[in-house]
Design a protein around this motif. Sequence first.
Motif: not given
Length: 342
Positions: A286-287, A326-335
């Motif tokens: 949930g970030g 994968p959650v942190l990787w995905w969020r790092s691309l969007r943040s």
Amino acid sequence: MDAQIALLLAQDGLVNGAVYGLMALALVLVFSVTRVIFIPQGEFVAFGALSMAMMQAGRVPPTLWLLLVLAAAALIVEAWRWKRGVTVEWASAILWCVAFPALACALALVWRPAGVAAQAFTTLVLVMPLGPLLYRLAFRPMVNATVLTLLIVSVALHGVLVGLGLLFFGAEGSRTPAFSEARFELGGLQVSGQSLVVIGVTFVLVVLMFQFFGRSMVGKALRATAMNRVGARLMGIPTELAGDVSFALAALIGAVSGLLIAPLTTVYYDTGFLIGLKGFVAAIVGGLASYPAALLGALLVGQLESFSSFWASAFKEVLVFTLIIPVLWWRSLRSHHVEDEE
């Protein structure tokens, strides 16, 4: 695997996910209001479950003595701050340092509750004040520190509380009687009353939390503090008291979680650590900002753990914690990088 086994695993995942959801909500609440990644959240679970077990064994839980020591220390700190000319909110200090410890003493030493409901209420009174007292002693003096510094303090506090748990309760685990001994059969699937209690209590707590944040003045003040601490301070919201409330709610949620899982599994002094970590994984999904996303992440973690225990039981913990990558990787691309406002 057949349909019967799949339904059984899904049921276990739902029950576990409900507990992880409560942990995730508490972690998101504390982080959004105080910027503290509260690693010892799981210790409230263990303290709640083991305190309940000791009361059912006819003994006074050592949690009471911890509460009294922390309350005395916090009261001394408040008196020292007042002597230095710092404005002190004496009403909140008396509430957490005097009123709740006095009520806990009256319940645990004088009344000595015998019924399950009375013992559960006493456990909540014992554990809930630990949250704001720990905040006042460990985190409030460092309110302007960086998130990394607060994390280091949180890890150190976790080590202290785990050691105290071993000292207070010993290395042996404990279980408590179920709140419901009922058994139901749904489509050939055996459902225990305690599982329904876990899911029902979680649902009620989630609804109450959303109502609290959406309708009450205190809840709106917490939301304002979470959105912009400086702005909330300029509008007259006491952000230090917001920290007290957030830690009190986190401790209450942790104690309730401990009461819910104690009839389902044997709880040891360090059991809460793994439960808290899985709640942290759900909160990361949930970030550390979205309550609904944290709840969905908790259900995902619960189902992943349950089905992993069937397909690869030796690696179920590894698979659960690997989910964070994968959650942190995905969020790092969007943040986007944002400088800390303080």
